[in-house]
Scaffold this active site. Structure first.
Site, PDB file in Angstrom:
ATOM      1  N   ASP A   1      -0.405  15.015  15.523  1.00 42.28           N
ATOM      2  CA  ASP A   1      -0.236  14.942  14.070  1.00 42.28           C
ATOM      3  C   ASP A   1      -1.579  14.735  13.380  1.00 42.28           C
ATOM      4  O   ASP A   1      -1.725  13.883  12.501  1.00 42.28           O
ATOM      5  CB  ASP A   1       0.733  13.816  13.705  1.00 42.28           C
TER       6      ASP A   1
ATOM      7  N   LYS B   1       1.842  -3.017   9.084  1.00 42.47           N
ATOM      8  CA  LYS B   1       2.847  -1.945   9.065  1.00 42.47           C
ATOM      9  C   LYS B   1       4.186  -2.550   9.462  1.00 42.47           C
ATOM     10  O   LYS B   1       4.447  -2.795  10.636  1.00 42.47           O
ATOM     11  CB  LYS B   1       2.432  -0.830  10.027  1.00 42.47           C
TER      12      LYS B   1
ATOM     13  N   LEU C   1       0.806  -1.217   0.000  1.00 42.68           N
ATOM     14  CA  LEU C   1       0.000   0.000   0.000  1.00 42.68           C
ATOM     15  C   LEU C   1       0.840   1.270   0.000  1.00 42.68           C
ATOM     16  O   LEU C   1       0.385   2.315  -0.432  1.00 42.68           O
ATOM     17  CB  LEU C   1      -0.935   0.003   1.212  1.00 42.68           C
ATOM     18  N   GLY C   2       2.030   1.197   0.533  1.00 40.58           N
ATOM     19  CA  GLY C   2       2.859   2.396   0.596  1.00 40.58           C
ATOM     20  C   GLY C   2       4.160   2.113   1.311  1.00 40.58           C
ATOM     21  O   GLY C   2       4.314   1.085   1.979  1.00 40.58           O
TER      22      GLY C   2
ATOM     23  N   GLY D   1       7.563   4.163   3.443  1.00 35.13           N
ATOM     24  CA  GLY D   1       8.173   5.350   4.010  1.00 35.13           C
ATOM     25  C   GLY D   1       9.641   5.116   4.267  1.00 35.13           C
ATOM     26  O   GLY D   1      10.235   4.157   3.771  1.00 35.13           O
TER      27      GLY D   1
ATOM     28  N   THR E   1       7.043  -0.091   5.644  1.00 34.86           N
ATOM     29  CA  THR E   1       6.229  -0.415   4.477  1.00 34.86           C
ATOM     30  C   THR E   1       4.891  -0.941   4.979  1.00 34.86           C
ATOM     31  O   THR E   1       4.847  -1.722   5.926  1.00 34.86           O
ATOM     32  CB  THR E   1       6.907  -1.489   3.605  1.00 34.86           C
ATOM     33  N   VAL E   2       3.815  -0.486   4.350  1.00 39.07           N
ATOM     34  CA  VAL E   2       2.477  -0.913   4.758  1.00 39.07           C
ATOM     35  C   VAL E   2       1.883  -1.824   3.686  1.00 39.07           C
ATOM     36  O   VAL E   2       1.921  -1.516   2.496  1.00 39.07           O
ATOM     37  CB  VAL E   2       1.547   0.293   5.001  1.00 39.07           C
TER      38      VAL E   2
END
Length: 496
Positions: free
Chosen positions: A286, A194, A171-172, A174, A178-179
């Site tokens: 946040d 996650k 999914l994504g 960083g 990684t997700v």
């Protein structure tokens, strides 16, 4: 009769001295006499009673089925022999010589029992043979549930193991994490995995540790659920409940025009979850649309607690490099590190405005530009509107024009007077003047939702009330709905 007393006393001494009590299983063993009579000599007064091998027997049963002692009366004659050993007996007395052990039937344990004891989801699928194993030996029911015992039990079911989850889609990604979209073999439900990479030199990122430590204690219908934690040598994987999209994607799918009734429901849920966090003395720090997840039912949940932290005292000094720039309050932008729960309330105001108008309120690209956007709408602060502001070195350095405050209704025409009043109370320069999450959810803006919505338990969704329903969006796009019928999951920000 004196002779009988002597026999009983000697028998008692023999039982005490003949064999100790085994305590290896934590409880004393049950000791009994075999069915045969005591075969002593003719003069029991001259020598200790001898018990033949096998007459003393120990019975050790499982902890879950402690044996029941049943005494069976035996008739004994005056010579010390039972009627089985001697057919003649002049004086008969009853003595509990024979002891037979009777075990209770094993306790029948159900999946519901285990779910309740270990606080598991109702749809959990236990490993094959697990119930049968617990029926024979059930320590989680027979002992106080310590942290270690609970951890062992969860591990036996499958928690804490990578093989319990199937990775489906990436999914994504960083800097550190990684997700993935995944599926749990325990429940057959979708999950978000996650996966945080562990650097050998640095170990787990502090944001990951912070997220785990806070989320495991936060149990609320409007906070994303952390289902599992898997720690290996190379990674730390957090298993979250899977939600369909985030608020940013929801806005995009609606063409940036959300039904105002739904805006009210989303804002109430945001305030409800945030009020719970603040009661637990946790600051999110946040808040932004990307960190608010929404499912098909309309349930909104706070996510990504990587920058969150527990608040000890209101005056504690924290970092001012928190909160995405667009949602960062002016006192933090000007360098303040002295804040409490009010840091989150400015972000709530910005998100409220964005839901009502479809555009961000203060979309600055630098701190200076961000403050300029804020002052242009809310007015440049003075000593009257913000005491002490002129002594702030950064504020003096920027030398902003003297803007006059504008009416928020002119920028958000879809808001009614109650909505504009709530927005004004959220967007106050000084943190101490901002409305709290608890007071905000009781604001007249939410009167149309009824009284019952304020009386729900923390873990109950507002949609449990029949009068609370998400309304159909007029401009909803269908592009976010994959062939499976489930909306796509919007990845939570994974930058640490």
């Amino acid at each position: 009769m004196d002779r009988m007393k002597k026999i009983k006393r000697q028998l008692s001494m023999t039982l005490r001295g003949g064999r100790g009590i085994d305590k290896t299983n934590g409880v004393p063993e049950q000791i009994g006499l075999d069915e045969s009579g005591g075969g002593g000599g003719s003069d029991l007064g001259e020598a200790p009673t001898r018990i033949a091998p096998g007459e003393l027997r120990s019975v050790r049963g499982p902890l879950s089925s402690a044996p029941e002692i049943v005494h069976e009366d035996m008739k004994m004659g005056s010579d010390g022999e039972s009627d089985q050993a001697s057919a003649t007996s002049s004086d008969e007395v009853q003595s509990p010589v024979r002891v037979r052990m009777r075990n209770h039937p094993p306790r029948k344990i159900s999946t519901e029992d285990i779910n309740k004891r270990l606080s598991l989801p109702a749809d959990i699928r236990l490993p094959e043979g697990y119930l049968e194993k617990l029926t024979l030996n059930s320590p989680i029911f027979d002992k106080p549930l310590s942290r270690r015992l609970r951890r062992v039990s969860l591990s036996e079911i499958g928690f804490g193991k990578l093989e319990t989850y199937i990775k489906l889609d990436k999914l994504g990604e960083g800097t550190y994490a990684t997700v993935y979209k995944g599926k749990s073999k325990l429940t057959d439900n979708l999950v978000a995995l996650k996966e945080i990479r562990l650097e050998h030199e640095e170990g787990a990122p502090c944001t990951a540790i912070r997220e785990v430590s806070l989320l495991k204690d936060l149990k609320h219908a409007n906070i994303v659920t952390l289902h599992d934690i898997i720690h290996t040598e190379k990674s730390l994987t957090l298993v979250f409940e899977y939600l369909d999209k985030d608020l940013k994607q929801y806005l995009d799918d609606c063409g940036n025009v959300i039904n105002m009734h739904n805006v009210k429901l989303f804002l109430f849920q945001l305030l409800r979850g945030l009020a719970y966090c603040h009661r637990q003395k946790v600051l999110h720090r946040d808040l932004k649309p990307q960190n608010l997840l929404i499912n098909e039912r309309g349930e909104l949940k706070l996510a990504d607690f990587g920058l969150a932290r527990a608040k000890s005292i209101p005056t504690k000094t924290y970092s001012n490099e928190v909160v995405t720039l667009w949602y960062r309050p002016p006192d933090i932008l000007l360098g303040s590190t002295d804040y409490s729960t009010q840091i989150d309330m400015w972000g709530v105001g910005c998100i409220f405005y964005e839901m009502a108008t479809g555009r961000p309120l203060f979309p600055g690209s630098t701190v200076e530009e961000q403050l300029h956007f804020i002052f242009r709408i809310l007015g440049t602060p003075t000593e009257e509107t913000w005491p002490g502001i002129l002594s702030n070195e950064e504020f003096r350095t920027y030398n902003y024009p003297k803007y006059r405050a504008e009416a928020l209704l002119s920028h958000a025409p879809r808001l009614d007077s109650d909505g504009a009043d709530l927005l004004t109370k959220l967007l106050q320069f000084e943190g101490r003047n901002r409305i709290s999450a608890e007071d905000a959810r009781k604001h007249p803006f939410f009167l149309s939702l009824g009284e019952r919505i304020h009386k729900l338990p923390d873990t109950t969704s507002i949609f449990a009330l029949k009068e609370v329903q998400l309304q159909k969006e007029a401009n909803i796009r269908s592009t976010s709905m994959p062939d499976s019928g489930r909306p796509a999951f919007r990845v939570v920000d994974t930058e640490f």
